[in-house]
Design a protein around this motif. Structure first.
Motif, PDB file in Angstrom:
ATOM      1  N   GLY A  13      28.227  16.552   7.168  1.00 48.77           N
ATOM      2  CA  GLY A  13      27.615  17.845   6.884  1.00 48.77           C
ATOM      3  C   GLY A  13      26.150  17.692   6.508  1.00 48.77           C
ATOM      4  N   LEU A  14      25.858  16.716   5.658  1.00 50.17           N
ATOM      5  CA  LEU A  14      24.476  16.469   5.264  1.00 50.17           C
ATOM      6  C   LEU A  14      23.681  15.885   6.424  1.00 50.17           C
ATOM      7  CD1 LEU A  14      22.304  16.509   3.131  1.00 50.17           C
ATOM      8  CD2 LEU A  14      23.205  14.340   2.226  1.00 50.17           C
ATOM      9  N   ALA A  15      24.302  14.961   7.159  1.00 53.87           N
ATOM     10  CA  ALA A  15      23.622  14.371   8.319  1.00 53.87           C
ATOM     11  C   ALA A  15      23.272  15.444   9.347  1.00 53.87           C
ATOM     12  CB  ALA A  15      24.506  13.299   8.953  1.00 53.87           C
ATOM     13  N   PHE A  16      24.160  16.405   9.528  1.00 54.05           N
ATOM     14  CA  PHE A  16      23.923  17.495  10.477  1.00 54.05           C
ATOM     15  C   PHE A  16      22.657  18.261  10.124  1.00 54.05           C
ATOM     16  CE2 PHE A  16      24.321  21.908  11.783  1.00 54.05           C
ATOM     17  CZ  PHE A  16      24.714  21.812  13.101  1.00 54.05           C
ATOM     18  N   GLN A  17      22.499  18.615   8.851  1.00 56.39           N
ATOM     19  CA  GLN A  17      21.342  19.399   8.449  1.00 56.39           C
ATOM     20  C   GLN A  17      20.055  18.583   8.509  1.00 56.39           C
ATOM     21  OE1 GLN A  17      21.377  22.931   7.553  1.00 56.39           O
ATOM     22  NE2 GLN A  17      19.321  22.352   8.200  1.00 56.39           N
ATOM     23  N   ILE A  18      20.136  17.314   8.121  1.00 63.32           N
ATOM     24  CA  ILE A  18      18.948  16.454   8.209  1.00 63.32           C
ATOM     25  C   ILE A  18      18.522  16.288   9.663  1.00 63.32           C
ATOM     26  CG2 ILE A  18      18.064  14.116   7.818  1.00 63.32           C
ATOM     27  CD1 ILE A  18      19.819  13.989   5.320  1.00 63.32           C
ATOM     28  N   GLN A  19      19.502  16.120  10.559  1.00 65.40           N
ATOM     29  CA  GLN A  19      19.171  15.992  11.980  1.00 65.40           C
ATOM     30  C   GLN A  19      18.532  17.270  12.497  1.00 65.40           C
ATOM     31  OE1 GLN A  19      19.189  13.272  13.597  1.00 65.40           O
ATOM     32  NE2 GLN A  19      18.705  13.998  15.656  1.00 65.40           N
ATOM     33  N   ASP A  20      18.980  18.427  12.013  1.00 67.89           N
ATOM     34  CA  ASP A  20      18.326  19.682  12.370  1.00 67.89           C
ATOM     35  C   ASP A  20      16.851  19.641  11.976  1.00 67.89           C
ATOM     36  OD1 ASP A  20      20.274  21.077  13.667  1.00 67.89           O
ATOM     37  OD2 ASP A  20      20.640  22.518  12.070  1.00 67.89           O
ATOM     38  N   ASP A  21      16.579  19.161  10.769  1.00 60.90           N
ATOM     39  CA  ASP A  21      15.192  19.043  10.299  1.00 60.90           C
ATOM     40  C   ASP A  21      14.382  18.115  11.205  1.00 60.90           C
ATOM     41  OD1 ASP A  21      15.815  20.671   8.183  1.00 60.90           O
ATOM     42  OD2 ASP A  21      15.812  19.085   6.666  1.00 60.90           O
ATOM     43  N   ILE A  22      14.991  17.011  11.569  1.00 61.20           N
ATOM     44  CA  ILE A  22      14.311  16.034  12.431  1.00 61.20           C
ATOM     45  C   ILE A  22      13.998  16.647  13.797  1.00 61.20           C
ATOM     46  CG2 ILE A  22      14.608  13.851  13.655  1.00 61.20           C
ATOM     47  CD1 ILE A  22      16.304  12.914  11.220  1.00 61.20           C
ATOM     48  N   ILE A  23      14.966  17.375  14.344  1.00 57.08           N
ATOM     49  CA  ILE A  23      14.768  18.024  15.646  1.00 57.08           C
ATOM     50  C   ILE A  23      13.623  19.024  15.565  1.00 57.08           C
ATOM     51  CG2 ILE A  23      15.802  19.609  17.318  1.00 57.08           C
ATOM     52  CD1 ILE A  23      18.526  18.260  16.589  1.00 57.08           C
ATOM     53  N   ASP A  24      13.614  19.837  14.506  1.00 55.29           N
ATOM     54  CA  ASP A  24      12.575  20.852  14.363  1.00 55.29           C
ATOM     55  C   ASP A  24      11.193  20.216  14.213  1.00 55.29           C
ATOM     56  OD1 ASP A  24      14.435  22.864  14.508  1.00 55.29           O
ATOM     57  OD2 ASP A  24      14.603  23.146  12.349  1.00 55.29           O
ATOM     58  N   THR A  25      11.136  19.045  13.606  1.00 57.81           N
ATOM     59  CA  THR A  25       9.869  18.362  13.392  1.00 57.81           C
ATOM     60  C   THR A  25       9.417  17.589  14.623  1.00 57.81           C
ATOM     61  OG1 THR A  25      10.402  18.099  11.035  1.00 57.81           O
ATOM     62  CG2 THR A  25       8.674  16.680  11.922  1.00 57.81           C
ATOM     63  N   SER A  26      10.353  17.011  15.348  1.00 53.86           N
ATOM     64  CA  SER A  26      10.017  16.038  16.389  1.00 53.86           C
ATOM     65  C   SER A  26       9.812  16.613  17.777  1.00 53.86           C
ATOM     66  CB  SER A  26      11.122  14.975  16.469  1.00 53.86           C
ATOM     67  OG  SER A  26      11.300  14.346  15.224  1.00 53.86           O
ATOM     68  N   TYR A  27      10.465  17.719  18.079  1.00 51.64           N
ATOM     69  CA  TYR A  27      10.488  18.185  19.460  1.00 51.64           C
ATOM     70  C   TYR A  27       9.650  19.449  19.662  1.00 51.64           C
ATOM     71  CZ  TYR A  27      14.123  14.793  20.385  1.00 51.64           C
ATOM     72  OH  TYR A  27      14.817  13.616  20.516  1.00 51.64           O
ATOM     73  N   ALA A  28       8.963  19.494  20.808  1.00 52.87           N
ATOM     74  CA  ALA A  28       8.190  20.683  21.172  1.00 52.87           C
ATOM     75  C   ALA A  28       9.109  21.675  21.849  1.00 52.87           C
ATOM     76  CB  ALA A  28       7.055  20.302  22.112  1.00 52.87           C
ATOM     77  N   GLY A  86       9.113  12.372   4.716  1.00 51.48           N
ATOM     78  CA  GLY A  86       8.563  11.793   5.934  1.00 51.48           C
ATOM     79  C   GLY A  86       9.633  11.644   7.000  1.00 51.48           C
ATOM     80  N   LEU A  87       9.196  11.669   8.252  1.00 50.78           N
ATOM     81  CA  LEU A  87      10.124  11.648   9.379  1.00 50.78           C
ATOM     82  C   LEU A  87      10.926  10.350   9.444  1.00 50.78           C
ATOM     83  CD1 LEU A  87      11.132  13.209  11.835  1.00 50.78           C
ATOM     84  CD2 LEU A  87       9.231  12.246  13.142  1.00 50.78           C
ATOM     85  N   SER A  88      10.265   9.225   9.200  1.00 52.42           N
ATOM     86  CA  SER A  88      10.940   7.928   9.272  1.00 52.42           C
ATOM     87  C   SER A  88      12.052   7.818   8.236  1.00 52.42           C
ATOM     88  CB  SER A  88       9.928   6.799   9.083  1.00 52.42           C
ATOM     89  OG  SER A  88      10.565   5.541   9.088  1.00 52.42           O
ATOM     90  N   THR A  89      11.763   8.242   7.005  1.00 53.44           N
ATOM     91  CA  THR A  89      12.774   8.180   5.946  1.00 53.44           C
ATOM     92  C   THR A  89      13.921   9.135   6.227  1.00 53.44           C
ATOM     93  OG1 THR A  89      11.069   7.597   4.330  1.00 53.44           O
ATOM     94  CG2 THR A  89      13.152   8.434   3.457  1.00 53.44           C
ATOM     95  N   ALA A  90      13.617  10.288   6.792  1.00 51.38           N
ATOM     96  CA  ALA A  90      14.670  11.245   7.157  1.00 51.38           C
ATOM     97  C   ALA A  90      15.600  10.643   8.197  1.00 51.38           C
ATOM     98  CB  ALA A  90      14.047  12.531   7.683  1.00 51.38           C
ATOM     99  N   ARG A  91      15.035   9.961   9.176  1.00 56.90           N
ATOM    100  CA  ARG A  91      15.867   9.321  10.199  1.00 56.90           C
ATOM    101  C   ARG A  91      16.735   8.217   9.594  1.00 56.90           C
ATOM    102  NH1 ARG A  91      11.011   9.188  14.639  1.00 56.90           N
ATOM    103  NH2 ARG A  91      11.626  11.067  15.800  1.00 56.90           N
ATOM    104  N   THR A  92      16.177   7.468   8.673  1.00 59.52           N
ATOM    105  CA  THR A  92      16.952   6.420   7.999  1.00 59.52           C
ATOM    106  C   THR A  92      18.104   7.025   7.205  1.00 59.52           C
ATOM    107  OG1 THR A  92      15.018   4.971   7.831  1.00 59.52           O
ATOM    108  CG2 THR A  92      16.838   4.546   6.308  1.00 59.52           C
ATOM    109  N   LYS A  93      17.829   8.135   6.517  1.00 65.23           N
ATOM    110  CA  LYS A  93      18.864   8.810   5.738  1.00 65.23           C
ATOM    111  C   LYS A  93      19.998   9.296   6.642  1.00 65.23           C
ATOM    112  CE  LYS A  93      20.657  10.933   2.111  1.00 65.23           C
ATOM    113  NZ  LYS A  93      21.230  10.202   0.952  1.00 65.23           N
ATOM    114  N   ALA A  94      19.651   9.858   7.787  1.00 63.00           N
ATOM    115  CA  ALA A  94      20.673  10.336   8.723  1.00 63.00           C
ATOM    116  C   ALA A  94      21.527   9.178   9.217  1.00 63.00           C
ATOM    117  CB  ALA A  94      20.016  11.059   9.897  1.00 63.00           C
ATOM    118  N   ARG A  95      20.906   8.039   9.526  1.00 69.25           N
ATOM    119  CA  ARG A  95      21.661   6.864   9.987  1.00 69.25           C
ATOM    120  C   ARG A  95      22.564   6.320   8.883  1.00 69.25           C
ATOM    121  NH1 ARG A  95      16.697   5.523  12.561  1.00 69.25           N
ATOM    122  NH2 ARG A  95      16.164   4.124  10.847  1.00 69.25           N
ATOM    123  N   ASP A  96      22.064   6.328   7.648  1.00 69.52           N
ATOM    124  CA  ASP A  96      22.886   5.851   6.524  1.00 69.52           C
ATOM    125  C   ASP A  96      24.117   6.729   6.334  1.00 69.52           C
ATOM    126  OD1 ASP A  96      21.086   3.817   6.065  1.00 69.52           O
ATOM    127  OD2 ASP A  96      20.105   4.791   4.362  1.00 69.52           O
TER     128      ASP A  96
END
Length: 309
Positions: free
Chosen positions: A226-241, A265-275
């Motif tokens: 559930g948390l990974a889902f929302q963080i990935q949403d944040d990453i998508i909104d930040t990373s993609y045009a 930061g984007l890198s830390t967010a990605r690490t959190k999602a992977r964790d």
């Protein structure tokens, strides 16, 4: 089984559960609602059948399947939780909330039908969820477990769950000093509550076939994805045009909103999602040791952090 074959199986299961819950929702709309051509009924059908990934129903089906439960006992809870999700999106999109003009590439409910009808459509879908759980046919589910499903969904969607998360999110919009821990709390309520409920309700359909150890591991699994889902949403909104129309509609929503990438930061967010992904797999490995087939749930975890929309 190879990763490629597993993901193929996952995609097929996701597609099948999507069709299954849409069919169930269509039946319940006919069964439990007055069939007329009023704006309210049009708005209800438009909003609940507009599309979407149907991830929460998928979790209901897959958790029940873990215990050998047939879809005939899972259609009602899967449809009910999607009704709650649809109602929350209608209300979130309103001008007084997130003020979104598009949902899944289509005009939002209040844009198409007006704010008053949109509010009522959301209210109607909220109550329909509990009508379905209370009255729909679930041939092998006891009345006691049916009541537990109702209580679980009520707790997850109300002031101790999703609504609390939404209120905390609204308050946080004017707070530029919010911490990652505070944001995580918002996400666990706003998004995580319904995901945990989906897993829990799927297990409740199994009655005595589920055990406390497995339920505890499933709950931890649901928390992490559930948390990974929302963080990935944040990453998508930040990373993609996005295309210009969608980018414009998303701009106001995300310019002044706290997200994991903006805070850490984007890198830390990605690490959190992977964790979190790895944590979810740890829970599933324990369940697998007890003899349950968790392959599709494992693939779901991977899908959560690999998706780009």
């Amino acid at each position: 089984m190879s990763d490629t074959m597993l993901m193929i199986d996952f995609v097929n299961e996701l597609r099948d559960s999507h069709q299954r819950v849409d069919d169930a929702i269509s039946r319940y709309l006919i069964l439990f609602l007055k069939q007329d051509v009023s704006l309210l009924m049009q708005a209800i059908r438009y909003s609940i059948l507009l599309g979407g990934k149907r991830l929460r129903p998928f979790l209901v089906y897959q958790t029940g399947k873990l215990f050998g439960i047939r879809s005939s006992n899972l259609n009602a809870p899967a449809a009910a939780i999607e009704c709650i999700h649809a109602y929350s999106l209608i209300h979130d999109d309103l001008p007084i909330m997130d003020n979104d003009k598009l949902r899944r590439g289509h005009p939002t409910c209040h844009v198409k039908f007006g704010e008053s009808i949109a509010i009522l459509a959301g209210d109607a879908l909220h109550t329909l969820a509990f009508t379905i759980l209370a009255e729909a046919h679930m041939p092998s589910v006891t009345d006691q477990d049916r009541l537990k499903m109702i209580a679980t969904l009520a707790a997850a969607s109300g002031a101790n769950g999703m609504c609390l998360g939404q209120s905390l999110d609204l308050i946080s919009k004017n707070n530029k000093n919010i911490s990652a821990t505070q944001l995580e709390t918002i996400y666990q309520y706003k998004t995580g509550s319904l995901i945990r409920a989906a897993v829990r309700i799927g297990a409740l359909a199994a009655g005595d076939k589920s055990c406390d150890d497995v339920l505890s591991c499933l709950d931890h699994y649901a928390r992490t994805i559930g948390l990974a889902f929302q963080i990935q949403d944040d990453i998508i909104d930040t990373s993609y045009a996005y295309d210009q129309k969608k980018k414009h509609s998303m701009q106001a929503k995300h310019d002044d909103v706290n997200t994991y990438p903006t805070i850490l930061g984007l890198s830390t967010a990605r690490t959190k999602a992977r964790d979190l992904y790895c944590e979810s797999l740890t829970s599933l490995k324990y369940i697998a040791k007890l003899g349950y087939n968790v392959n599709i749930l494992s693939a779901f975890s991977r899908y959560i952090i690999k998706r780009n929309n």
